[in-house]
Scaffold this motif. Structure first.
Motif, short mmCIF file in Angstrom:
data_model
loop_
_atom_site.label_atom_id
_atom_site.label_comp_id
_atom_site.label_asym_id
_atom_site.label_seq_id
_atom_site.Cartn_x
_atom_site.Cartn_y
_atom_site.Cartn_z
N PRO A 10 0.80 -1.24 0.00
CA PRO A 10 0.00 0.00 0.00
C PRO A 10 0.83 1.29 0.00
CG PRO A 10 -0.94 -1.58 1.53
CD PRO A 10 0.35 -2.18 1.06
N ASP A 11 2.03 1.26 0.56
CA ASP A 11 2.88 2.46 0.58
C ASP A 11 3.31 2.89 -0.82
OD1 ASP A 11 2.71 2.43 3.31
OD2 ASP A 11 4.74 1.66 3.66
N ASP A 13 1.23 2.90 -3.49
CA ASP A 13 0.03 3.20 -4.28
C ASP A 13 0.18 4.43 -5.19
OD1 ASP A 13 -1.36 1.04 -3.41
OD2 ASP A 13 -2.61 2.11 -1.97
N GLU A 14 0.93 5.41 -4.74
CA GLU A 14 1.08 6.64 -5.53
C GLU A 14 1.89 6.40 -6.80
OE1 GLU A 14 3.14 11.10 -5.23
OE2 GLU A 14 2.88 9.91 -3.41
N PHE A 15 2.69 5.33 -6.81
CA PHE A 15 3.64 5.13 -7.89
C PHE A 15 3.39 3.88 -8.74
CE2 PHE A 15 5.63 7.39 -4.39
CZ PHE A 15 6.15 8.52 -5.02
N ILE A 16 2.86 2.83 -8.13
CA ILE A 16 2.73 1.55 -8.81
C ILE A 16 1.27 1.15 -8.93
CG2 ILE A 16 3.45 -0.87 -8.86
CD1 ILE A 16 5.79 1.08 -8.97
N GLU A 17 0.83 0.84 -10.15
CA GLU A 17 -0.51 0.34 -10.38
C GLU A 17 -0.60 -1.14 -10.00
OE1 GLU A 17 -4.51 0.01 -11.82
OE2 GLU A 17 -3.28 1.66 -11.08
N CYS A 18 0.34 -1.93 -10.49
CA CYS A 18 0.39 -3.35 -10.15
C CYS A 18 1.69 -3.95 -10.66
CB CYS A 18 -0.80 -4.12 -10.72
SG CYS A 18 -0.75 -4.33 -12.53
N TYR A 19 2.00 -5.15 -10.22
CA TYR A 19 3.00 -5.99 -10.86
C TYR A 19 2.22 -7.05 -11.64
CZ TYR A 19 5.62 -4.15 -6.82
OH TYR A 19 6.15 -3.34 -5.84
N TRP A 20 2.79 -7.54 -12.73
CA TRP A 20 2.11 -8.62 -13.44
C TRP A 20 3.11 -9.63 -13.98
CZ3 TRP A 20 3.49 -9.13 -18.52
CH2 TRP A 20 3.82 -7.98 -19.24
N MET A 21 2.61 -10.84 -14.18
CA MET A 21 3.43 -11.93 -14.69
C MET A 21 2.70 -12.66 -15.81
SD MET A 21 4.62 -13.40 -10.95
CE MET A 21 5.36 -14.88 -11.64
N MET A 22 3.45 -13.13 -16.79
CA MET A 22 2.89 -13.98 -17.86
C MET A 22 3.79 -15.21 -17.99
SD MET A 22 1.66 -11.62 -21.06
CE MET A 22 3.34 -11.36 -21.62
N TYR A 149 12.57 -2.92 -3.41
CA TYR A 149 13.28 -2.00 -4.29
C TYR A 149 12.57 -0.64 -4.37
CZ TYR A 149 14.76 0.24 -8.61
OH TYR A 149 15.19 1.16 -9.52
N PHE A 150 11.27 -0.66 -4.62
CA PHE A 150 10.54 0.60 -4.79
C PHE A 150 10.33 1.33 -3.46
CE2 PHE A 150 9.38 -1.31 -8.89
CZ PHE A 150 9.65 -0.23 -9.73
N GLN A 155 11.67 7.08 -1.62
CA GLN A 155 12.14 8.02 -0.59
C GLN A 155 12.74 9.27 -1.22
OE1 GLN A 155 14.71 6.01 2.24
NE2 GLN A 155 13.24 4.35 2.55
N ASN A 156 13.25 9.14 -2.44
CA ASN A 156 13.84 10.28 -3.15
C ASN A 156 13.05 10.69 -4.38
OD1 ASN A 156 16.21 10.51 -1.41
ND2 ASN A 156 16.90 8.59 -2.35
N ALA A 157 11.79 10.29 -4.43
CA ALA A 157 10.95 10.62 -5.58
C ALA A 157 10.61 12.10 -5.59
CB ALA A 157 9.67 9.81 -5.55
N SER A 158 10.50 12.66 -6.79
CA SER A 158 10.09 14.05 -6.91
C SER A 158 8.58 14.16 -6.75
CB SER A 158 10.51 14.61 -8.28
OG SER A 158 9.85 13.92 -9.33
N LYS A 159 8.11 15.33 -6.43
CA LYS A 159 6.69 15.58 -6.26
C LYS A 159 5.97 15.50 -7.60
CE LYS A 159 3.43 19.00 -4.41
NZ LYS A 159 3.28 20.36 -3.84
#
Length: 271
Positions: A10-11, A13-22, A149-150, A155-159
């Motif tokens: 949940p932390d 949520d602002e950056f990642i929609e989902c992970y996916w695998m095929m 990783y994310f 922690q250093n992401a821009s606004k």
């Protein structure tokens, strides 16, 4: 083909929609259509690579890729067996996390190694160290590697200066005017255009159009509405305008599109 969608921490949520695998052991070539969904991706193919076709000839893709925003559909074809893990990012995340100017990557899927980005190199090394050294890929290990990783990277992401306009686009299912986006962003129209160009790659109006198109799939998935009601609810003036837009993004008439078919396009659009 086996498709798996993984929910990030949940932390993120602002950056990642989902992970996916095929995953598939089938090596017979199958052509798949990829349709715009409003998100960007980082993709790792740990088995055989794919070929892509936007117009003209087929081109062999690299194993590790970054995909910018799409304006229209294109085609993929496997060259053997499939094994892919990917990160589907929120619209502005590639700029916030990696500093990319997204107008350079519209309708492009580029080799990750060609980008000379140390942060992406770290991601590739961490994930492939796992993917290339186990006989069976486990969802919880993939999630753990990507979450860890994310969690450090953000922690250093821009606004995100487009946070409010993007929230308005999604909450309204793309039924929003540029004037309404300007008002909620608190900037002029030209500045809003510049910000969308950098962080998204597309104009505010075009991006809202993609999200409105995506809403069609949600309405159809509910199986509660007629075509006439879907046309109305998704904000099109009339049925001909609806069909025109659907064809622009898919190359097909909505009445002939297989919404229930198990394929890449429906996996990504039927969230």
């Amino acid at each position: 083909m086996d498709f798996t969608r993984i929910k990030p921490h949940p932390d993120l949520d602002e950056f990642i929609e989902c992970y996916w695998m095929m995953y598939s052991n089938e090596s017979v070539p199958i052509v798949e259509k990829i349709i715009p969904d409003g998100f960007t991706e980082i993709i790792f193919n740990y088995r055989d690579v794919y070929k892509s076709k936007t117009s003209g000839d087929w081109n062999l893709q690299s194993p590790n890729l970054m995909a910018g925003q799409l304006k229209t559909f294109f085609y993929l074809q496997n060259t053997g067996t499939t094994g892919s893990v990917a990160v589907k990012l929120k619209p502005a995340a590639l700029t916030q996390l990696f500093g990319f100017s997204m107008d350079q990557y519209v309708d492009k899927i580029v080799d990750l190694d060609s980008l000379s980005n140390s942060k992406l190199k770290q991601l590739k090394e961490r994930l492939l160290a796992y993917l290339n050294n186990v006989s069976s890929i486990k969802e919880h290990f993939v999630k753990s590697i990507l979450d860890d990783y994310f969690a450090l990277l953000i922690q250093n992401a821009s606004k995100n200066p487009l946070k409010e306009p993007l929230e308005l686009i999604f909450s309204s299912h793309g039924l929003v005017t540029v004037a309404e986006m300007v008002a909620i962003a608190g900037v002029g129209e030209r500045q809003l255009e510049r910000l969308f160009k950098k962080y998204i790659g597309l104009s505010p109006k075009y991006y809202a159009r993609i999200i409105r198109f995506n809403y069609i799939f949600k309405l159809i998935k509910s199986k509660k509405d007629s075509w006439a009601e879907i046309v109305y609810q998704s904000g099109y003036y009339d049925q001909s305008h609806f069909i025109q837009n659907f064809k622009a993004f898919t190359g097909e008439d909505p009445s002939s599109y297989f919404f229930e078919k198990i394929n890449m396009a429906n996996f990504f659009l039927n969230k």
